[in-house]
Motif scaffolding. Structure first.
Motif, PDB file in Angstrom:
ATOM      1  N   PHE A   1      21.336  39.134  37.245  1.00 20.32           N
ATOM      2  CA  PHE A   1      22.645  38.461  37.760  1.00 20.32           C
ATOM      3  C   PHE A   1      22.425  38.068  39.019  1.00 20.32           C
ATOM      4  O   PHE A   1      21.452  37.940  39.730  1.00 20.32           O
ATOM      5  N   THR A   2      23.684  37.399  39.622  1.00 23.92           N
ATOM      6  CA  THR A   2      23.534  36.681  40.678  1.00 23.92           C
ATOM      7  C   THR A   2      24.284  37.490  41.615  1.00 23.92           C
ATOM      8  O   THR A   2      24.494  37.061  43.092  1.00 23.92           O
ATOM      9  N   GLY A   3      25.497  38.249  41.218  1.00 24.69           N
ATOM     10  CA  GLY A   3      26.338  38.989  42.446  1.00 24.69           C
ATOM     11  C   GLY A   3      27.566  38.126  42.483  1.00 24.69           C
ATOM     12  O   GLY A   3      28.445  38.456  43.400  1.00 24.69           O
ATOM     13  N   ILE A   4      27.762  36.903  41.917  1.00 29.05           N
ATOM     14  CA  ILE A   4      29.010  36.153  42.007  1.00 29.05           C
ATOM     15  C   ILE A   4      29.870  36.644  40.771  1.00 29.05           C
ATOM     16  O   ILE A   4      29.741  36.385  39.544  1.00 29.05           O
ATOM     17  N   ILE A   5      31.027  37.330  41.345  1.00 25.95           N
ATOM     18  CA  ILE A   5      31.837  37.847  39.967  1.00 25.95           C
ATOM     19  C   ILE A   5      32.670  36.516  39.399  1.00 25.95           C
ATOM     20  O   ILE A   5      32.898  35.847  40.065  1.00 25.95           O
ATOM     21  N   GLU A   6      32.536  36.669  38.165  1.00 29.33           N
ATOM     22  CA  GLU A   6      33.377  35.535  37.233  1.00 29.33           C
ATOM     23  C   GLU A   6      34.824  35.967  37.321  1.00 29.33           C
ATOM     24  O   GLU A   6      35.550  34.801  37.212  1.00 29.33           O
TER      25      GLU A   6
ATOM     26  N   GLY B   1      20.669  41.100  55.582  1.00 31.78           N
ATOM     27  CA  GLY B   1      20.150  41.243  54.223  1.00 31.78           C
ATOM     28  C   GLY B   1      21.253  41.209  53.480  1.00 31.78           C
ATOM     29  O   GLY B   1      22.481  41.223  53.667  1.00 31.78           O
ATOM     30  N   SER B   2      20.679  41.252  52.103  1.00 32.94           N
ATOM     31  CA  SER B   2      21.833  41.362  51.001  1.00 32.94           C
ATOM     32  C   SER B   2      22.052  42.746  50.625  1.00 32.94           C
ATOM     33  O   SER B   2      21.065  43.559  50.425  1.00 32.94           O
ATOM     34  N   ILE B   3      23.381  42.695  49.704  1.00 33.40           N
ATOM     35  CA  ILE B   3      23.756  44.049  49.447  1.00 33.40           C
ATOM     36  C   ILE B   3      24.808  43.795  48.279  1.00 33.40           C
ATOM     37  O   ILE B   3      25.428  42.817  48.321  1.00 33.40           O
ATOM     38  N   THR B   4      24.609  44.550  47.296  1.00 33.59           N
ATOM     39  CA  THR B   4      25.401  44.228  46.064  1.00 33.59           C
ATOM     40  C   THR B   4      26.482  45.631  46.024  1.00 33.59           C
ATOM     41  O   THR B   4      26.309  46.698  46.105  1.00 33.59           O
ATOM     42  N   ILE B   5      27.938  45.408  46.394  1.00 35.69           N
ATOM     43  CA  ILE B   5      28.967  46.219  46.360  1.00 35.69           C
ATOM     44  C   ILE B   5      29.793  45.906  44.966  1.00 35.69           C
ATOM     45  O   ILE B   5      30.385  44.887  44.758  1.00 35.69           O
ATOM     46  N   ASP B   6      29.779  47.126  44.132  1.00 35.54           N
ATOM     47  CA  ASP B   6      30.681  46.705  42.754  1.00 35.54           C
ATOM     48  C   ASP B   6      30.326  45.439  42.244  1.00 35.54           C
ATOM     49  O   ASP B   6      31.035  44.730  41.465  1.00 35.54           O
ATOM     50  N   GLY B   7      29.038  45.012  42.215  1.00 30.60           N
ATOM     51  CA  GLY B   7      28.396  43.833  41.753  1.00 30.60           C
ATOM     52  C   GLY B   7      28.640  42.489  42.402  1.00 30.60           C
ATOM     53  O   GLY B   7      28.194  41.349  41.957  1.00 30.60           O
ATOM     54  N   THR B   8      29.164  42.626  43.745  1.00 28.99           N
ATOM     55  CA  THR B   8      29.586  41.657  44.395  1.00 28.99           C
ATOM     56  C   THR B   8      28.197  41.333  45.456  1.00 28.99           C
ATOM     57  O   THR B   8      28.146  42.091  46.212  1.00 28.99           O
TER      58      THR B   8
ATOM     59  N   ILE C   1      38.262  45.777  37.096  1.00 31.79           N
ATOM     60  CA  ILE C   1      36.835  45.951  37.258  1.00 31.79           C
ATOM     61  C   ILE C   1      36.005  44.539  37.495  1.00 31.79           C
ATOM     62  O   ILE C   1      36.614  43.592  36.846  1.00 31.79           O
ATOM     63  N   ASN C   2      35.317  44.545  38.352  1.00 29.74           N
ATOM     64  CA  ASN C   2      34.320  43.159  38.452  1.00 29.74           C
ATOM     65  C   ASN C   2      33.350  42.981  37.424  1.00 29.74           C
ATOM     66  O   ASN C   2      32.775  43.780  36.829  1.00 29.74           O
ATOM     67  N   LEU C   3      33.468  41.733  37.019  1.00 31.95           N
ATOM     68  CA  LEU C   3      32.634  41.473  35.691  1.00 31.95           C
ATOM     69  C   LEU C   3      31.763  40.040  36.095  1.00 31.95           C
ATOM     70  O   LEU C   3      32.560  39.103  36.618  1.00 31.95           O
ATOM     71  N   GLU C   4      30.881  40.416  35.331  1.00 24.96           N
ATOM     72  CA  GLU C   4      29.877  38.885  35.670  1.00 24.96           C
ATOM     73  C   GLU C   4      28.931  38.885  34.360  1.00 24.96           C
ATOM     74  O   GLU C   4      28.050  40.110  34.119  1.00 24.96           O
TER      75      GLU C   4
END
Length: 197
Positions: free
Chosen positions: A2-7, A135-142, A80-83
């Motif tokens: 995934f990219t972490g960009i929520i759709e 740096g990068s981090i993903t929070i709930d997919g974001t 809920i975040n979806l991607e």
């Protein structure tokens, strides 16, 4: 991958326990575009579509997933975040996200500053994960950039678009979120720890 960009945001329509598993039915604008066996990230957790309906679909989280993520706290009606999985050859607008949550964190501070928001999260550092500033981090997919990094906490800055189009507008002090740390950083940390032994 995934990219972490929520759709889009989905809504939890139904929850059904089945032994150690949890079947999660989600109503979403993406539902009609999905196929069975397709991977979708739910709050950053990669889950497989197991059934489809007209305006919803169902995925199953096993007990290990429930123990390591915030999915065990889901209730009917929650957003809920979806991607969907990334398409090879397209732009990588966020960063490389696997959909494998490393651990959870708790929101410890929410601060609005001139139209943007600063969120601080605390996590258990004994597991061995770490963040670095910028740096990068993903929070709930974001996919997000770390602003401040501490030994057991970090902050992120949220722009209005992200605030309005993800679960961030529901976060408050005490909210439990899923974290996926940067995969490249995890490999570097592992290699350094092996060299020092």
């Amino acid at each position: 991958m995934f990219t972490g960009i929520i759709e889009t945001l989905g809504t939890v329509k139904h929850l059904e326990k089945d032994g150690g598993n949890l079947h999660i039915t989600v109503a979403s604008s993406l539902s009609q575009e999905l196929k069975i066996d397709q991977s979708v990230a739910h709050n950053g957790v990669c889950l497989t579509v197991v059934s489809l309906a007209e305006d919803s679909y169902t995925v199953t989280a096993i007990s290990e997933t429930l123990e390591k993520t915030n999915l065990e706290h889901l209730q009917t009606g929650d957003q809920i975040n979806l991607e969907r999985a990334m398409i090879m050859g397209s732009r990588l607008d966020g960063h490389i996200v696997q959909g494998h949550v490393d651990q959870v964190a708790t929101c410890s501070s929410v601060e609005e500053k001139d139209g943007s928001w600063f969120f601080t999260f605390k996590y258990d550092p004994s597991i061995g994960n770490t963040t670095i500033e910028k740096g990068s981090i993903t929070i709930d997919g974001t996919s997000l950039t770390v602003v401040d990094s501490g030994s057991d906490s970090f902050s992120v800055a949220i722009i209005p678009y992200t605030y309005d189009h993800t679960r961030f507008n529901t976060y408050q002090v005490g909210t439990v979120v899923n974290l996926e740390f940067d995969v490249i950083g995890k490999y570097v940390a592992k290699l350094l720890s092996l060299k020092s032994t």
